[in-house]
Design an enzyme around this catalytic site. Structure first.
Site, PDB file in Angstrom:
ATOM      1  N   CYS A 153      -2.171   2.252   7.514  1.00  0.00           N
ATOM      2  CA  CYS A 153      -0.803   1.991   7.060  1.00  0.00           C
ATOM      3  C   CYS A 153      -0.496   0.531   7.343  1.00  0.00           C
ATOM      4  CB  CYS A 153       0.204   2.899   7.764  1.00  0.00           C
ATOM      5  SG  CYS A 153       1.920   2.526   7.336  1.00  0.00           S
ATOM      6  N   GLU A 172       1.163  -0.646  -6.978  1.00  0.00           N
ATOM      7  CA  GLU A 172       1.243   0.656  -6.317  1.00  0.00           C
ATOM      8  C   GLU A 172       2.709   0.959  -6.024  1.00  0.00           C
ATOM      9  OE1 GLU A 172      -1.304   1.166  -2.956  1.00  0.00           O
ATOM     10  OE2 GLU A 172      -3.079   0.356  -3.984  1.00  0.00           O
ATOM     11  N   CYS A 192      19.151  -5.033   6.526  1.00  0.00           N
ATOM     12  CA  CYS A 192      19.828  -5.114   5.233  1.00  0.00           C
ATOM     13  C   CYS A 192      21.278  -4.696   5.417  1.00  0.00           C
ATOM     14  CB  CYS A 192      19.135  -4.202   4.223  1.00  0.00           C
ATOM     15  SG  CYS A 192      19.878  -4.257   2.582  1.00  0.00           S
ATOM     16  N   TYR A 234      -7.508   4.290  -9.578  1.00  0.00           N
ATOM     17  CA  TYR A 234      -7.305   3.415  -8.425  1.00  0.00           C
ATOM     18  C   TYR A 234      -8.265   2.232  -8.467  1.00  0.00           C
ATOM     19  CZ  TYR A 234      -7.146   1.849  -3.570  1.00  0.00           C
ATOM     20  OH  TYR A 234      -7.032   1.080  -2.437  1.00  0.00           O
ATOM     21  N   TYR A 274      -0.133  -5.102  -4.940  1.00  0.00           N
ATOM     22  CA  TYR A 274       0.655  -4.988  -3.711  1.00  0.00           C
ATOM     23  C   TYR A 274       1.972  -5.759  -3.798  1.00  0.00           C
ATOM     24  CZ  TYR A 274      -3.759  -3.205  -1.941  1.00  0.00           C
ATOM     25  OH  TYR A 274      -4.919  -2.473  -1.769  1.00  0.00           O
ATOM     26  N   ASP A 294      -3.021  -7.148   2.695  1.00  0.00           N
ATOM     27  CA  ASP A 294      -3.368  -6.600   1.382  1.00  0.00           C
ATOM     28  C   ASP A 294      -2.962  -7.610   0.315  1.00  0.00           C
ATOM     29  OD1 ASP A 294      -4.317  -4.188   2.460  1.00  0.00           O
ATOM     30  OD2 ASP A 294      -2.306  -3.345   2.506  1.00  0.00           O
ATOM     31  N   CYS A 346       0.835  -1.205   0.000  1.00  0.00           N
ATOM     32  CA  CYS A 346       0.000   0.000   0.000  1.00  0.00           C
ATOM     33  C   CYS A 346       0.868   1.252   0.000  1.00  0.00           C
ATOM     34  CB  CYS A 346      -0.915   0.005   1.228  1.00  0.00           C
ATOM     35  SG  CYS A 346      -1.932   1.496   1.361  1.00  0.00           S
TER      36      CYS A 346
END
Length: 215
Positions: free
Chosen positions: A198, A95, A207, A83, A135, A130, A52
Site C-alpha cells: 500500500c 488506476e 482539507c 493491468y 498513478y 509509483d 495505486c
C-alpha cells in the site's frame, strides 16, 4: 514499475485493447455486495484516482455511508485494458476506485475530503515511488453538481496547501468516461492480501470542512 511512461498516448499510439471485458469479481470480497449492481435506488457513484488502487479502495470501503467499492481503469483510450497494458502507459488510463455511496449517510463533499487528505495531489504523473500516468491524481465527475464540488474543493485545498508551503495541485478533473473493472485479483486486494503493498500517503494538510458547493 519505476520506468512507466509519463506522457499520455494519442488515439493513434494507444494500444487497441479488446471487445471483451477482463474477468473480474461479481461481488465485493468484504461486503459481499454486487460490484456491477443493481445498486439501491437513489444511491450515487463517484470515481477517484489517487495512485495505486489497492490502498485507495481500502480507504473508501472503510468510510461510513459507502455501500460498495471496486477498482478499475478510467480516463484513457484503450477499451477493456488489462493491468499489464495499463502499466505500459499506452492505454491512457489511470488506476481508479469506483465508490457507490448512500447520500443520506455521507456526501460527495465528505468523499472529496478523504480524496484530498489521503494522497499527494501535487506530484503529476506519479504517487510516491509509483511513477507513470496510471498513478496520476484524478477526479472523474458524473454530474454537473460533482464537477462544481470537485472544482471548489480543489481551490479550497490549494489554499490550504499553499499556506503550508506545498506545491500546486496537478489533479485531473474531467467528465467520467467509460469505467473498466480491473481483474478479479485486484478487487478487494488488501482484504485478500492483508500484508500486501500500500503506497498511499497524504500530505498531512487538512482539507477544509464544507468545501463543497451546494447542489
Amino acid at each position: 514499475m519505476l520506468f512507466q511512461k509519463t506522457e499520455l498516448p494519442t488515439a493513434e499510439t494507444a494500444l487497441p485493447g479488446r471487445a471483451v471485458p477482463v474477468k473480474t469479481d461479481e461481488v465485493h470480497f468484504v461486503s459481499g455486495r454486487p460490484l456491477k449492481g443493481p445498486h439501491p435506488e437513489d444511491f450515487q457513484t463517484a470515481i477517484f484516482g489517487m495512485g495505486c488502487f489497492w490502498g485507495v479502495e481500502r480507504i473508501f470501503w472503510s468510510l461510513p455511508g459507502v455501500w460498495v467499492t471496486s477498482v478499475g481503469y478510467s480516463g484513457g483510450i484503450t477499451p477493456n485494458p488489462t493491468y499489464e497494458e495499463t502499466c505500459t502507459g499506452r492505454t491512457g488510463h489511470t488506476e481508479v476506485v469506483q465508490v457507490v455511496f448512500n447520500p443520506a449517510e455521507t456526501s460527495y463533499g465528505e468523499l472529496l475530503k478523504a480524496f484530498w487528505e489521503n494522497h499527494d495531489p501535487t506530484q503529476g504523473m506519479r504517487q510516491g515511488n509509483d511513477v507513470g500516468s496510471t498513478y496520476r491524481s484524478a477526479l472523474y465527475y458524473l454530474s454537473d453538481d460533482q464537477k462544481a464540488e470537485a472544482e471548489a474543493s480543489r481551490e479550497a485545498y490549494q489554499a490550504a496547501l499553499s499556506k503550508a508551503g506545498r506545491g500546486q495541485i496537478t489533479t485531473e478533473i474531467a467528465s467520467a468516461g467509460t469505467y473498466y473493472f480491473a481483474e478479479d485479483y485486484h478487487q478487494g486486494y488488501l482484504a485478500k492480501n492483508p500484508a500486501g503493498y500500500c503506497g498511499i500517503g497524504g500530505t498531512g494538510v487538512v482539507c477544509p470542512i464544507g468545501v463543497g458547493v451546494e447542489a
